[in-house]
Enzyme design. Structure first.
Site, short mmCIF file in Angstrom:
data_model
loop_
_atom_site.label_atom_id
_atom_site.label_comp_id
_atom_site.label_asym_id
_atom_site.label_seq_id
_atom_site.Cartn_x
_atom_site.Cartn_y
_atom_site.Cartn_z
N LYS A 181 -92.77 -29.50 -44.41
CA LYS A 181 -93.37 -28.18 -44.16
C LYS A 181 -92.95 -27.30 -45.32
CE LYS A 181 -92.97 -24.30 -42.58
NZ LYS A 181 -93.14 -23.10 -43.46
N SER A 235 -82.41 -19.68 -43.33
CA SER A 235 -81.48 -18.66 -42.83
C SER A 235 -80.74 -19.14 -41.59
CB SER A 235 -82.25 -17.39 -42.50
OG SER A 235 -83.14 -17.64 -41.43
N GLU A 256 -78.71 -26.52 -43.37
CA GLU A 256 -78.09 -25.93 -44.57
C GLU A 256 -78.48 -24.46 -44.57
OE1 GLU A 256 -76.16 -27.63 -46.53
OE2 GLU A 256 -76.59 -29.68 -45.94
N CYS A 290 -78.32 -19.23 -51.76
CA CYS A 290 -77.39 -19.29 -50.62
C CYS A 290 -75.96 -19.16 -51.12
CB CYS A 290 -77.58 -20.59 -49.86
SG CYS A 290 -77.46 -22.04 -50.92
N GLU A 389 -75.57 -11.64 -44.74
CA GLU A 389 -76.05 -12.25 -45.99
C GLU A 389 -77.03 -11.27 -46.63
OE1 GLU A 389 -78.68 -15.71 -45.78
OE2 GLU A 389 -77.82 -16.41 -47.67
P1 NAD Z 1 -86.13 -18.68 -43.29
O1 NAD Z 1 -85.14 -19.22 -42.33
O2 NAD Z 1 -86.88 -17.47 -42.91
O3 NAD Z 1 -87.25 -19.78 -43.63
C1 NAD Z 1 -86.93 -21.04 -44.16
C2 NAD Z 1 -88.00 -22.03 -43.74
O4 NAD Z 1 -87.98 -22.13 -42.33
C3 NAD Z 1 -89.43 -21.62 -44.10
O5 NAD Z 1 -90.15 -22.76 -44.49
C4 NAD Z 1 -89.96 -21.07 -42.80
O6 NAD Z 1 -91.35 -21.18 -42.69
C5 NAD Z 1 -89.27 -21.96 -41.79
N1 NAD Z 1 -89.14 -21.39 -40.45
C6 NAD Z 1 -89.01 -20.06 -40.11
N2 NAD Z 1 -88.94 -19.95 -38.75
C7 NAD Z 1 -89.00 -21.20 -38.24
C8 NAD Z 1 -88.95 -21.73 -36.91
N3 NAD Z 1 -88.84 -20.95 -35.83
N4 NAD Z 1 -89.02 -23.07 -36.75
C9 NAD Z 1 -89.11 -23.88 -37.83
N5 NAD Z 1 -89.18 -23.44 -39.11
C10 NAD Z 1 -89.12 -22.11 -39.31
O7 NAD Z 1 -85.34 -18.49 -44.64
P2 NAD Z 1 -85.85 -17.80 -45.99
O8 NAD Z 1 -85.63 -16.35 -45.92
O9 NAD Z 1 -87.19 -18.32 -46.34
O10 NAD Z 1 -84.80 -18.46 -47.01
C11 NAD Z 1 -83.62 -17.89 -47.35
C12 NAD Z 1 -82.46 -18.48 -46.56
O11 NAD Z 1 -82.25 -19.83 -46.92
C13 NAD Z 1 -81.16 -17.77 -46.88
O12 NAD Z 1 -80.47 -17.54 -45.69
C14 NAD Z 1 -80.42 -18.76 -47.75
O13 NAD Z 1 -79.02 -18.63 -47.75
C15 NAD Z 1 -80.87 -20.06 -47.16
N6 NAD Z 1 -80.65 -21.17 -48.08
C16 NAD Z 1 -79.64 -22.06 -47.80
C17 NAD Z 1 -79.36 -23.10 -48.69
C18 NAD Z 1 -78.26 -24.08 -48.40
O14 NAD Z 1 -78.27 -25.16 -48.99
N7 NAD Z 1 -77.31 -23.77 -47.54
C19 NAD Z 1 -80.12 -23.24 -49.85
C20 NAD Z 1 -81.16 -22.33 -50.09
C21 NAD Z 1 -81.41 -21.28 -49.20
#
Ligand code: NAD
Length: 498
Positions: A181, A235, A256, A290, A389
């Site tokens: 996805k 997130s 993650e 992140c 964050e």
């Molecule tokens: P997000 O959680 O809003 O979205 C991430 C993904 O999850 C997107 O593809 C989104 O469509 C999907 N998603 C959202 N709601 C969902 C649900 N209910 N069910 C299934 N999928 C869903 O995060 P974002 O704002 O797009 O990304 C930033 C976040 O990612 C930050 O918190 C950052 O720290 C984290 N991040 C973590 C790492 C790591 O390795 N720990 C690496 C990169 C980014």
């Protein structure tokens, strides 16, 4: 503002690709260029029906792939990595358009994805289990890795091609079929990866890509009974939801999640080096990492010196999408609005703004989602600016009086992804390395992500204990099976009935 367009590697409209074929989706959404605010491309707005079709196709293709010897799967992955390298310029252009990072940074990211592909392609020649002793004579005990089945992979947009590679390559080498996805802010990057993989000869059906929103396509993927393992990067808030949804059907989940990473500067540090790493850790990729250093914990003795040098260097950072620029826009308008509101609320609560704090004042950034790199001090700890964050070009300075106080401050956060300390004192460095509870710790460097062969992940609100990539990722994407081989049944006797 000149509008930018995507290379022809990807189609003009991004439909889902299921079993190698473009599938008509339930609807469409628009992806906007963060540099110009203009629509870049339309992508499929998938529903549970679209996701179901992708999971069914993956389930049909997976058995043949899992029976393909690991070494042969590795050759397929080598071919994908090679094709990705050949197409690096086009893929980097797509990453740059979708995220607003420079072509140079995007090329670096593609190179990281290629390296990841090669690492996991090589794993096809290993995929080690264990051969060990048995309590019974005449019996050999060993473990092998089986695939889980269909892997549902969900990624964010911040480093889109690296995020895709980070999950798809290890999932495939373990013999799983993948439904990816894409991030709604980077659908073309995921589409480009699929095109590259198909052109490299990856069997159809092994990798399907669905686009769409998290609450629709993402949620449907998490809940689908045909998905054996869900691997999610994003997130903490979304990660919690996914953990709950997946728990209902006891699906395996790798999470993650976010970070609020601290970079500690001791009073014996090389201050210029610490400023260099603080700048990179806080502001590269517009702070959308992140692992970004959103907290700078500085010893009293060097506080003013460090602060003044950091503020001067930060004010001189260049914003834009050229290779000569230091950082680009944030990913979308909602992120910019959230960041500005968080900073404003922090200032209202008593925080002192040292630089930045608003939209970029450069008229050429008028239409994009540009935020000036921002530093604050005296931030009240209970405010969102002081504890959440930030995920943008914003960092917060705090004074500490000792190493003990610094470690205490690191642990005051719910997150535990990465941390860094700057010191010339070996004993301080060792104490920090040993006592800090984060997934990654560095000395005299930045708050890092991970290399392809090293595990990454965090404690507390930063994850659920899983580690990807590195060989540790193989544990996410494979089932360990224990085998007993009884070579002499007379010898094994009674004791074999355990
Ligand atoms: P997000 O959680 O809003 O979205 C991430 C993904 O999850 C997107 O593809 C989104 O469509 C999907 N998603 C959202 N709601 C969902 C649900 N209910 N069910 C299934 N999928 C869903 O995060 P974002 O704002 O797009 O990304 C930033 C976040 O990612 C930050 O918190 C950052 O720290 C984290 N991040 C973590 C790492 C790591 O390795 N720990 C690496 C990169 C980014």
């Amino acid at each position: 503002m000149v509008s930018r367009s995507l290379p022809s590697l990807v189609p003009e409209r991004l439909g889902n690709v299921i079993a190698g074929e473009l599938a008509a989706p339930s609807g469409w959404f628009e992806k906007v260029d963060p540099h110009t605010g203009a629509v870049l491309v339309e992508a499929a707005r998938s529903t549970a029906t679209d996701v179901d079709a992708a999971v069914l196709a993956a389930g049909t293709s997976q058995p043949a792939w899992s029976r393909t010897p690991g070494v042969q799967r590795g050759l397929h992955l080598h071919a994908v990595a090679d094709e990705l390298e050949r197409r690096a310029d086009e893929v980097a252009a797509i990453v740059s358009c979708e995220t607003g990072k420079s072509i140079g940074d995007a090329r670096g990211e593609v190179a990281g994805a290629v390296a990841l592909g090669r690492f996991f392609a090589g794993e096809g020649q290993r995929l080690f289990g264990r051969t060990t002793q048995s309590s019974a004579p005449g019996r050999l005990a060993l473990t092998v890795r089986d695939p889980v089945g269909v892997a549902g992979l969900i990624v964010p947009a911040n480093t889109p091609i690296a995020n895709v590679a980070w999950k798809v390559f290890p999932a495939l080498i373990c013999g799983n079929a993948v439904v990816l996805k894409s991030a709604e802010d980077a659908p073309a990057t995921a589409a480009a990866f699929e095109v590259v993989a198909r052109r490299a000869g990856l069997p159809a059906g092994i990798l399907s890509v669905v686009h769409g929103y998290g609450g629709e396509a993402g949620d449907a993927l998490v809940r689908h009974p045909g998905v054996g393992v869900v691997s999610f990067t994003g997130s903490t808030r979304t990660g919690r939801r996914i953990a709950v949804a997946a728990a209902e059907r006891l699906a395996r989940v790798s999470l993650e999640l976010g970070g609020r990473n601290a970079l500690v500067v001791c009073d014996d540090a090389d201050v210029d080096l610490a400023v260099h790493w603080a700048l990179l850790s806080a502001f590269s990729n517009a702070g959308q990492r992140c692992a970004a250093a959103s907290r700078l914990l500085v010893f009293d003795g060097v506080y003013e010196q460090f602060r003044d040098r950091l503020v001067a260097k930060t004010s001189a950072l260049r914003l834009g999408v050229e290779d000569t620029d230091d950082l680009g826009p944030v990913i979308n308008e909602a992120a910019l609005v959230r960041l500005l509101a968080t900073v404003d609320a922090g200032v209202d609560a008593g925080a002192r703004l040292l630089t930045g704090g608003g939209r970029s004042s450069d008229p050429t950034h008028r239409d994009g989602w540009y935020m000036a790199p921002t530093i604050l001090e005296d931030v009240p700890p209970g405010t969102p600016l002081g504890c959440e964050e930030l995920f943008g070009p914003v960092t917060v300075l705090d004074r500490v009086g000792s190493l003990e106080e610094a470690i205490h401050a690191v642990h005051a956060s719910d997150y535990g992804l990465t941390a860094s300390i700057h010191t010339r004192d070996w004993n301080r460095a060792m104490a920090f390395l040993r006592h800090v509870r984060t997934g990654v710790v560095s000395v005299n460097g930045g708050t890092y992500g991970s290399e392809p062969h090293m595990p990454f992940g965090g404690t507390g609100a930063s994850g659920n204990g899983s580690r990807e990539p590195g060989t540790e990722a193989l544990d996410v994407y494979s089932e360990l099976k224990t085998l007993y081989l009884n070579s002499d049944t007379d010898l094994v006797g009674e004791r074999s009935h355990g």
